[in-house]
Design an enzyme around this catalytic site. Structure first.
Site, PDB file in Angstrom:
ATOM      1  N   HIS A 111      47.679  34.344   1.410  1.00  0.00           N
ATOM      2  CA  HIS A 111      46.716  35.159   0.649  1.00  0.00           C
ATOM      3  C   HIS A 111      45.904  36.043   1.595  1.00  0.00           C
ATOM      4  CE1 HIS A 111      44.377  35.315  -3.374  1.00  0.00           C
ATOM      5  NE2 HIS A 111      44.271  36.453  -2.732  1.00  0.00           N
ATOM      6  N   ARG A 120      48.555  37.007  -8.214  1.00  0.00           N
ATOM      7  CA  ARG A 120      48.090  35.629  -8.396  1.00  0.00           C
ATOM      8  C   ARG A 120      49.305  34.724  -8.542  1.00  0.00           C
ATOM      9  NH1 ARG A 120      44.149  36.896  -6.563  1.00  0.00           N
ATOM     10  NH2 ARG A 120      42.013  36.889  -7.338  1.00  0.00           N
ATOM     11  N   GLU A 122      47.670  27.268  -4.438  1.00  0.00           N
ATOM     12  CA  GLU A 122      46.845  27.618  -3.269  1.00  0.00           C
ATOM     13  C   GLU A 122      45.391  27.208  -3.392  1.00  0.00           C
ATOM     14  OE1 GLU A 122      46.078  31.863  -2.592  1.00  0.00           O
ATOM     15  OE2 GLU A 122      47.276  32.182  -4.347  1.00  0.00           O
TER      16      GLU A 122
HETATM   17  P1  NAD Z   1      43.143  46.371 -11.805  1.00  0.00           P
HETATM   18  O1  NAD Z   1      42.276  45.741 -12.853  1.00  0.00           O
HETATM   19  O2  NAD Z   1      42.726  47.671 -11.201  1.00  0.00           O
HETATM   20  O3  NAD Z   1      44.621  46.555 -12.377  1.00  0.00           O
HETATM   21  C1  NAD Z   1      45.285  45.598 -13.124  1.00  0.00           C
HETATM   22  C2  NAD Z   1      46.277  46.337 -14.015  1.00  0.00           C
HETATM   23  O4  NAD Z   1      47.072  45.362 -14.684  1.00  0.00           O
HETATM   24  C3  NAD Z   1      45.618  47.184 -15.103  1.00  0.00           C
HETATM   25  O5  NAD Z   1      46.165  48.487 -15.114  1.00  0.00           O
HETATM   26  C4  NAD Z   1      45.935  46.448 -16.398  1.00  0.00           C
HETATM   27  O6  NAD Z   1      46.067  47.299 -17.528  1.00  0.00           O
HETATM   28  C5  NAD Z   1      47.258  45.799 -16.023  1.00  0.00           C
HETATM   29  N1  NAD Z   1      47.641  44.695 -16.886  1.00  0.00           N
HETATM   30  C6  NAD Z   1      46.834  43.824 -17.546  1.00  0.00           C
HETATM   31  N2  NAD Z   1      47.576  42.969 -18.257  1.00  0.00           N
HETATM   32  C7  NAD Z   1      48.868  43.301 -18.036  1.00  0.00           C
HETATM   33  C8  NAD Z   1      50.101  42.792 -18.513  1.00  0.00           C
HETATM   34  N3  NAD Z   1      50.144  41.753 -19.360  1.00  0.00           N
HETATM   35  N4  NAD Z   1      51.239  43.388 -18.084  1.00  0.00           N
HETATM   36  C9  NAD Z   1      51.191  44.440 -17.223  1.00  0.00           C
HETATM   37  N5  NAD Z   1      50.048  44.965 -16.765  1.00  0.00           N
HETATM   38  C10 NAD Z   1      48.898  44.411 -17.169  1.00  0.00           C
HETATM   39  O7  NAD Z   1      43.309  45.248 -10.678  1.00  0.00           O
HETATM   40  P2  NAD Z   1      43.685  45.476  -9.132  1.00  0.00           P
HETATM   41  O8  NAD Z   1      42.434  45.699  -8.348  1.00  0.00           O
HETATM   42  O9  NAD Z   1      44.797  46.433  -9.029  1.00  0.00           O
HETATM   43  O10 NAD Z   1      44.180  44.008  -8.753  1.00  0.00           O
HETATM   44  C11 NAD Z   1      45.396  43.478  -9.261  1.00  0.00           C
HETATM   45  C12 NAD Z   1      45.487  42.015  -8.917  1.00  0.00           C
HETATM   46  O11 NAD Z   1      45.609  41.875  -7.502  1.00  0.00           O
HETATM   47  C13 NAD Z   1      44.194  41.243  -9.249  1.00  0.00           C
HETATM   48  O12 NAD Z   1      44.270  40.735 -10.537  1.00  0.00           O
HETATM   49  C14 NAD Z   1      44.171  40.146  -8.230  1.00  0.00           C
HETATM   50  O13 NAD Z   1      44.693  38.983  -8.828  1.00  0.00           O
HETATM   51  C15 NAD Z   1      45.115  40.605  -7.116  1.00  0.00           C
HETATM   52  N6  NAD Z   1      44.481  40.709  -5.799  1.00  0.00           N
HETATM   53  C16 NAD Z   1      45.107  40.134  -4.735  1.00  0.00           C
HETATM   54  C17 NAD Z   1      44.551  40.220  -3.459  1.00  0.00           C
HETATM   55  C18 NAD Z   1      45.225  39.597  -2.247  1.00  0.00           C
HETATM   56  O14 NAD Z   1      44.577  39.444  -1.208  1.00  0.00           O
HETATM   57  N7  NAD Z   1      46.501  39.261  -2.313  1.00  0.00           N
HETATM   58  C19 NAD Z   1      43.362  40.909  -3.281  1.00  0.00           C
HETATM   59  C20 NAD Z   1      42.758  41.522  -4.384  1.00  0.00           C
HETATM   60  C21 NAD Z   1      43.316  41.404  -5.654  1.00  0.00           C
END
Ligand code: NAD
Length: 328
Positions: A294, A233, A262
């Site tokens: 994105h 994000r 964005e």
């Molecule tokens: P997820 O919930 O499986 O994993 C997130 C991880 O981050 C978890 O292990 C959690 O414990 C950890 N976390 C939470 N707070 C934290 C902190 N302060 N420091 C370090 N780690 C922390 O989520 P995911 O499915 O792996 O997605 C991750 C991110 O990817 C989403 O939040 C979303 O914003 C982004 N995303 C981007 C796209 C894209 O098209 N670019 C698509 C999907 C998701």
């Protein structure tokens, strides 16, 4: 049950319509317009709407949806920081999402950005097209033998960790929960990750605690010549501080699929001319920065998975079942 899709792009109608025959109970209607108080007011005989991470699902919009008889909001995405869940719960509107559709799609894009900047592919592409085969300005760095620092080892971070391991990198990570499926990863504190990583890839969610996680202070702690990739994000990085770091030659390269402005700018204009906020445009002026719009999630496999889970969510709602993807 009629489901109106807001901000529906041609690829949304295509991926959902391909599955429609398997869900005869659902009547899918695709609206190009974004969700707003004004557009929600046009809904008739609609029990469910389908929205995206860029949609305005704030309390005033939810009030209008409620007044029009909508009981279900289906988010066709993982992120939901744009949804006022308290308001939805108060109004009796259920909200469901697609928690993980293709973590590999995003992780592969993160590595694509990392490789593009590490091998200057964006510059090479332009040069060769102009019949310039000189190697000037194209010197790269290996990933093999280097250290990858993964911030957040959930579904996408874990996929990225596996990719980095496959490249022969030492993989370290920072997360408050250790992922038991990643025995090859060494968990460290954030300062150690910043200090030791040659490639830093952000995969934690945007929350109060992670807002502007990358700022002057944390950039200062990074190695000189680090590569930074953000596919999570935009708000994780304080853009002005990143620009200051780039100016001071801290980074070998920066790859961004997401950026702070964005929501207001890029998504609204995705199908038209993409209007960039001036800060993002400034980032683009640096030769070692790559920005994509994105598109991490945007693969055929991911779109199919998003459509399947969203329609299964609607069916679970119709059957009065819990789907495990509820947000409230
Ligand atoms: P997820 O919930 O499986 O994993 C997130 C991880 O981050 C978890 O292990 C959690 O414990 C950890 N976390 C939470 N707070 C934290 C902190 N302060 N420091 C370090 N780690 C922390 O989520 P995911 O499915 O792996 O997605 C991750 C991110 O990817 C989403 O939040 C979303 O914003 C982004 N995303 C981007 C796209 C894209 O098209 N670019 C698509 C999907 C998701």
């Amino acid at each position: 049950m009629k489901i109106v899709f807001f901000a529906a792009k041609p690829y949304d109608s295509q991926s959902f319509s391909q599955l429609a025959d398997q869900y005869p109970q659902l009547d899918l209607e695709f609206w190009e317009t974004e969700l707003s108080v004004k557009t929600a007011a046009y809904l008739t005989d609609t029990e469910a709407i389908c929205a995206f991470v860029s949609s305005d699902v704030s309390a005033p919009v939810l009030e209008t949806l409620h007044a029009r008889g909508v009981h279900l909001v289906l988010m066709r995405c993982a992120g939901f920081n744009n949804v006022d869940l308290n308001a939805a719960t108060r109004l009796g509107i259920r909200v469901m999402r697609v928690p993980g559709y293709s973590p590999e799609a995003v992780a592969e894009h993160a590595m694509a950005l990392a490789l593009a900047v590490s091998r200057r592919l964006h510059k090479a592409y332009i040069k060769v097209r102009e019949n310039n085969f000189s190697l000037q300005g194209l010197l790269g760095v290996n990933f093999h033998g280097k250290t990858a620092g993964i911030v957040g080892t959930g579904k996408i971070g874990a996929a990225m960790a596996r990719i980095c391991q496959g490249f022969g990198m030492k993989v370290i990570a920072y997360d408050m929960y250790q992922n038991p499926d990643l025995p090859f990863v060494t968990y460290v504190d954030l300062d150690t990750l910043l200090a030791e990583s040659d490639l830093i890839s952000l995969h934690c969610p945007l929350m109060d605690e992670t807002y502007h996680l990358i700022n002057l202070d944390t950039i200062e702690k990074m190695k000189s010549g680090v590569i930074l990739v953000n596919t999570s994000r935009g708000g994780l990085i304080k853009t002005d501080d990143l620009i200051a770091g780039i100016r001071e030659n801290k980074f070998f390269g920066v790859g961004l699929d997401v950026y702070e402005e964005e929501t207001q700018n890029v998504f609204e204009n995705r199908e038209n001319e993409i209007l960039m906020h001036s800060t993002t445009a400034r980032l683009l002026s640096f030769p070692n920065v790559i920005v994509t719009s994105h598109q991490g999630f945007f693969t055929d496999e991911a779109l199919h998975a998003i459509a399947t889970t969203t329609l299964n969510n609607a069916m679970a709602y119709l059957r009065g079942e819990k789907a495990g993807t509820e947000l409230n």
